[in-house]
Design an enzyme around this catalytic site. Structure first.
Site, PDB file in Angstrom:
ATOM      1  N   VAL A  36       6.122  -8.835  -6.223  1.00 40.49           N
ATOM      2  CA  VAL A  36       7.331  -8.123  -5.790  1.00 40.49           C
ATOM      3  C   VAL A  36       7.068  -7.397  -4.468  1.00 40.49           C
ATOM      4  O   VAL A  36       7.849  -7.492  -3.521  1.00 40.49           O
ATOM      5  CB  VAL A  36       7.807  -7.129  -6.874  1.00 40.49           C
ATOM      6  CG1 VAL A  36       8.953  -6.275  -6.364  1.00 40.49           C
ATOM      7  CG2 VAL A  36       8.226  -7.876  -8.133  1.00 40.49           C
ATOM      8  N   TYR A  65      -3.525   6.779   0.248  1.00 38.32           N
ATOM      9  CA  TYR A  65      -2.428   7.732   0.012  1.00 38.32           C
ATOM     10  C   TYR A  65      -2.239   8.769   1.119  1.00 38.32           C
ATOM     11  O   TYR A  65      -1.172   9.362   1.220  1.00 38.32           O
ATOM     12  CB  TYR A  65      -2.618   8.411  -1.345  1.00 38.32           C
ATOM     13  CG  TYR A  65      -2.277   7.463  -2.482  1.00 38.32           C
ATOM     14  CD1 TYR A  65      -0.954   7.228  -2.835  1.00 38.32           C
ATOM     15  CD2 TYR A  65      -3.276   6.776  -3.169  1.00 38.32           C
ATOM     16  CE1 TYR A  65      -0.623   6.336  -3.843  1.00 38.32           C
ATOM     17  CE2 TYR A  65      -2.956   5.890  -4.180  1.00 38.32           C
ATOM     18  CZ  TYR A  65      -1.637   5.675  -4.517  1.00 38.32           C
ATOM     19  OH  TYR A  65      -1.299   4.785  -5.514  1.00 38.32           O
ATOM     20  N   PRO A 119       9.916  -0.613 -16.943  1.00 40.27           N
ATOM     21  CA  PRO A 119      11.373  -0.592 -16.969  1.00 40.27           C
ATOM     22  C   PRO A 119      11.883   0.445 -15.961  1.00 40.27           C
ATOM     23  O   PRO A 119      11.573   1.632 -16.083  1.00 40.27           O
ATOM     24  CB  PRO A 119      11.710  -0.197 -18.406  1.00 40.27           C
ATOM     25  CG  PRO A 119      10.454   0.416 -18.954  1.00 40.27           C
ATOM     26  CD  PRO A 119       9.301  -0.047 -18.148  1.00 40.27           C
ATOM     27  N   ASP A 131      20.476  -7.161 -10.383  1.00 40.86           N
ATOM     28  CA  ASP A 131      21.439  -7.733 -11.348  1.00 40.86           C
ATOM     29  C   ASP A 131      22.801  -7.918 -10.671  1.00 40.86           C
ATOM     30  O   ASP A 131      23.491  -8.921 -10.870  1.00 40.86           O
ATOM     31  CB  ASP A 131      21.626  -6.807 -12.558  1.00 40.86           C
ATOM     32  CG  ASP A 131      20.324  -6.203 -13.024  1.00 40.86           C
ATOM     33  OD1 ASP A 131      20.031  -6.285 -14.217  1.00 40.86           O
ATOM     34  OD2 ASP A 131      19.592  -5.629 -12.194  1.00 40.86           O
ATOM     35  N   ARG A 135      27.061 -11.170  -8.217  1.00 42.13           N
ATOM     36  CA  ARG A 135      27.919 -11.505  -7.067  1.00 42.13           C
ATOM     37  C   ARG A 135      27.720 -12.961  -6.651  1.00 42.13           C
ATOM     38  O   ARG A 135      28.678 -13.671  -6.339  1.00 42.13           O
ATOM     39  CB  ARG A 135      27.602 -10.572  -5.894  1.00 42.13           C
ATOM     40  CG  ARG A 135      28.120  -9.160  -6.107  1.00 42.13           C
ATOM     41  CD  ARG A 135      27.659  -8.220  -5.017  1.00 42.13           C
ATOM     42  NE  ARG A 135      28.017  -8.700  -3.696  1.00 42.13           N
ATOM     43  CZ  ARG A 135      27.515  -8.197  -2.561  1.00 42.13           C
ATOM     44  NH1 ARG A 135      26.647  -7.208  -2.602  1.00 42.13           N
ATOM     45  NH2 ARG A 135      27.876  -8.679  -1.401  1.00 42.13           N
ATOM     46  N   HIS A 195      33.140  -7.840  -4.880  1.00 41.73           N
ATOM     47  CA  HIS A 195      32.824  -6.429  -5.102  1.00 41.73           C
ATOM     48  C   HIS A 195      32.780  -6.201  -6.611  1.00 41.73           C
ATOM     49  O   HIS A 195      33.760  -5.796  -7.227  1.00 41.73           O
ATOM     50  CB  HIS A 195      33.871  -5.544  -4.422  1.00 41.73           C
ATOM     51  CG  HIS A 195      34.060  -5.917  -2.992  1.00 41.73           C
ATOM     52  ND1 HIS A 195      33.098  -5.668  -2.033  1.00 41.73           N
ATOM     53  CD2 HIS A 195      35.060  -6.576  -2.362  1.00 41.73           C
ATOM     54  CE1 HIS A 195      33.508  -6.150  -0.870  1.00 41.73           C
ATOM     55  NE2 HIS A 195      34.691  -6.705  -1.042  1.00 41.73           N
ATOM     56  N   HIS A 204      18.706  -1.577 -16.295  1.00 44.18           N
ATOM     57  CA  HIS A 204      18.263  -2.837 -15.698  1.00 44.18           C
ATOM     58  C   HIS A 204      17.530  -3.542 -16.835  1.00 44.18           C
ATOM     59  O   HIS A 204      16.333  -3.394 -17.015  1.00 44.18           O
ATOM     60  CB  HIS A 204      17.332  -2.574 -14.513  1.00 44.18           C
ATOM     61  CG  HIS A 204      16.606  -3.810 -14.049  1.00 44.18           C
ATOM     62  ND1 HIS A 204      17.260  -4.955 -13.662  1.00 44.18           N
ATOM     63  CD2 HIS A 204      15.280  -4.087 -13.917  1.00 44.18           C
ATOM     64  CE1 HIS A 204      16.367  -5.873 -13.316  1.00 44.18           C
ATOM     65  NE2 HIS A 204      15.160  -5.364 -13.468  1.00 44.18           N
TER      66      HIS A 204
HETATM   67  P1  NAD Z   1       2.035  -8.167  -9.977  1.00 42.21           P
HETATM   68  O1  NAD Z   1       1.095  -8.166 -11.115  1.00 42.21           O
HETATM   69  O2  NAD Z   1       2.113  -9.383  -9.095  1.00 42.21           O
HETATM   70  O3  NAD Z   1       1.729  -6.925  -9.010  1.00 42.21           O
HETATM   71  C1  NAD Z   1       1.464  -5.651  -9.460  1.00 42.21           C
HETATM   72  C2  NAD Z   1       0.500  -5.012  -8.478  1.00 42.21           C
HETATM   73  O4  NAD Z   1       0.332  -3.639  -8.841  1.00 42.21           O
HETATM   74  C3  NAD Z   1      -0.881  -5.649  -8.470  1.00 42.21           C
HETATM   75  O5  NAD Z   1      -1.252  -6.025  -7.156  1.00 42.21           O
HETATM   76  C4  NAD Z   1      -1.796  -4.550  -9.016  1.00 42.21           C
HETATM   77  O6  NAD Z   1      -3.112  -4.585  -8.483  1.00 42.21           O
HETATM   78  C5  NAD Z   1      -1.020  -3.306  -8.596  1.00 42.21           C
HETATM   79  N1  NAD Z   1      -1.373  -2.092  -9.351  1.00 42.21           N
HETATM   80  C6  NAD Z   1      -1.549  -1.958 -10.687  1.00 42.21           C
HETATM   81  N2  NAD Z   1      -1.847  -0.669 -10.976  1.00 42.21           N
HETATM   82  C7  NAD Z   1      -1.852   0.007  -9.806  1.00 42.21           C
HETATM   83  C8  NAD Z   1      -2.087   1.356  -9.456  1.00 42.21           C
HETATM   84  N3  NAD Z   1      -2.388   2.292 -10.375  1.00 42.21           N
HETATM   85  N4  NAD Z   1      -2.022   1.702  -8.166  1.00 42.21           N
HETATM   86  C9  NAD Z   1      -1.736   0.779  -7.210  1.00 42.21           C
HETATM   87  N5  NAD Z   1      -1.498  -0.514  -7.484  1.00 42.21           N
HETATM   88  C10 NAD Z   1      -1.556  -0.888  -8.762  1.00 42.21           C
HETATM   89  O7  NAD Z   1       3.475  -7.831 -10.571  1.00 42.21           O
HETATM   90  P2  NAD Z   1       4.898  -8.075  -9.857  1.00 42.21           P
HETATM   91  O8  NAD Z   1       5.438  -9.378 -10.308  1.00 42.21           O
HETATM   92  O9  NAD Z   1       4.763  -7.766  -8.421  1.00 42.21           O
HETATM   93  O10 NAD Z   1       5.768  -6.935 -10.569  1.00 42.21           O
HETATM   94  C11 NAD Z   1       5.572  -5.557 -10.260  1.00 42.21           C
HETATM   95  C12 NAD Z   1       6.545  -4.701 -11.049  1.00 42.21           C
HETATM   96  O11 NAD Z   1       7.891  -4.941 -10.585  1.00 42.21           O
HETATM   97  C13 NAD Z   1       6.558  -5.014 -12.550  1.00 42.21           C
HETATM   98  O12 NAD Z   1       6.682  -3.819 -13.294  1.00 42.21           O
HETATM   99  C14 NAD Z   1       7.807  -5.872 -12.702  1.00 42.21           C
HETATM  100  O13 NAD Z   1       8.334  -5.843 -14.012  1.00 42.21           O
HETATM  101  C15 NAD Z   1       8.723  -5.188 -11.699  1.00 42.21           C
HETATM  102  N6  NAD Z   1       9.901  -5.962 -11.289  1.00 42.21           N
HETATM  103  C16 NAD Z   1      11.032  -5.254 -11.095  1.00 42.21           C
HETATM  104  C17 NAD Z   1      12.203  -5.887 -10.744  1.00 42.21           C
HETATM  105  C18 NAD Z   1      13.451  -5.065 -10.569  1.00 42.21           C
HETATM  106  O14 NAD Z   1      14.554  -5.599 -10.423  1.00 42.21           O
HETATM  107  N7  NAD Z   1      13.350  -3.749 -10.577  1.00 42.21           N
HETATM  108  C19 NAD Z   1      12.212  -7.286 -10.542  1.00 42.21           C
HETATM  109  C20 NAD Z   1      11.011  -7.986 -10.717  1.00 42.21           C
HETATM  110  C21 NAD Z   1       9.852  -7.316 -11.104  1.00 42.21           C
END
Ligand code: NAD
Length: 319
Positions: free
Chosen positions: A15, A67, A123, A150, A155, A170, A177
């Site tokens: 992501v 950081y 989540p 979503d 859309r 719209h 989510h």
């Molecule tokens: P991923 O496993 O590819 O990437 C997660 C990254 O986080 C990894 O590189 C890992 O090393 C890093 N990480 C873990 N703990 C950490 C910490 N304490 N500090 C810094 N980095 C840390 O996963 P992804 O597919 O990229 O998904 C990431 C998150 O986004 C998940 O929770 C997923 O469910 C969420 N997501 C959200 C949406 C949305 O619509 N909000 C959509 C897709 C995925």
């Protein structure tokens, strides 16, 4: 605040890097700093992304960092943590990711961050709540990506169904989510015309629209089943949110935001349409929901409140 437009990204997984790639392609950010527990990964991503710069529309400094970079950042985007496995719901990630969010937020705040957080980790409604509580920032400055993705899926699908550009659809998804989201169809427009009127005129049953919503909430499960993760859509959605903040747009997007008695709910983050500008959430747009939609919305909020009480608060109270 930095006059440079600086974004710090925590979590350079699927992501995070899709979001970074989208920033690189669309421009609008002067500096992007990547943070991750996997240090080799961020160095590799810094190199790979930077090698695209000669073909990018604008100059951008991309670097692997830590950081201390948060001190003068405009926005910290959090995409770190565990992702859903096939068949797993987002809520099942709550405890593990809440601990990760707490740790990340403490590190960001220790370094004097004064900007806006955008949270995407799932989540997402609960993770945004954790970031807001731990940071102590005004709730308006912690935005969850909520139902932005979503809503984009909705859309896109309505546009395909009606045969009108998705830019003129719209329609908004409210609530979690996740599995309990809802679409208030009475408030959905195609251009300036109510979608419910269009359905009546075409003599199409409303169930067709309901089927589109079912398809939307099922989409993440289907994509994860087929390719293990979803990332391009959310990468674009995060880019859209970042632009709304950096450009002080006052744009309406369905983000996860803190409810202060809007929609008759309070005490948790949930997806609603809100006005987004340089300070985060300027205002929530309150729709008058019909009885059925209000019930669904309340159900979504109850799930959040219960999980906060049972699973999130104990983590927040841990020393
Ligand atoms: P991923 O496993 O590819 O990437 C997660 C990254 O986080 C990894 O590189 C890992 O090393 C890093 N990480 C873990 N703990 C950490 C910490 N304490 N500090 C810094 N980095 C840390 O996963 P992804 O597919 O990229 O998904 C990431 C998150 O986004 C998940 O929770 C997923 O469910 C969420 N997501 C959200 C949406 C949305 O619509 N909000 C959509 C897709 C995925």
């Amino acid at each position: 605040m930095n006059s440079n437009r600086k974004v710090v990204l925590v979590g350079a997984g699927f992501v995070g890097t899709s979001f970074a790639y989208s920033l690189l392609n669309q421009g609008g950010v002067d500096e992007l700093v990547l943070i991750d527990v996997n240090k080799d990964k961020i160095i590799g991503e810094e190199m790979d992304l930077s090698h695209g710069l000669p073909y990018a529309p604008h100059k951008m400094l991309i670097k692997a960092g830590d950081y201390d970079e948060c001190k003068n950042a405009n926005i910290v985007v959090i995409t770190a943590g565990l992702a859903q496995k096939p068949g797993q719901s987002r809520l099942e990630l709550a405890v593990a990711n809440a601990k990760i969010m707490k740790d990340i937020t403490q590190n960001v705040m220790k370094n004097g961050f004064k900007g806006v957080f955008i949270v995407a980790s799932n989540p997402v409604d609960l993770m945004s709540y954790v970031v807001a509580e731990v940071s102590g920032l005004p709730k308006s400055r912690v935005i969850g990506s909520g139902t932005v993705l979503d809503t984009a899926r909705l859309r896109y699908l309505i546009a395909e169904y009606i045969g009108v550009s998705s830019k003129n659809i719209h329609a908004y998804i409210l609530g979690e989510h996740g599995d309990s989201s809802l679409v208030p169809w009475e408030h959905c427009y195609v251009g300036c015309k109510k979608i419910t009127d269009i359905m009546k005129e075409k003599k199409h049953p409303m169930e067709n629209l309901q089927r589109i919503h079912d398809y939307v909430w099922q989409a993440a499960y289907d994509i994860i089943e087929k390719k293990k993760a979803t990332y391009y859509g959310i990468g674009m959605a995060l880019n859209r949110l970042v632009r709304a903040v950096l450009d002080d747009e006052n744009s309406i997007l369905t983000v996860s935001t803190y409810q202060n008695n809007e929609y008759g709910q309070e005490g948790m983050y949930i997806g609603v349409p809100a006005i987004i500008n340089k300070n985060g959430v300027k205002d929530i747009i309150e729709l008058k929901l019909n009885e059925d939609d209000q019930k669904k919305f309340n159900h979504s909020c109850e799930i959040m409140k219960e999980t906060i009480e049972k699973e999130i608060t104990p983590i927040l109270n841990e020393e």
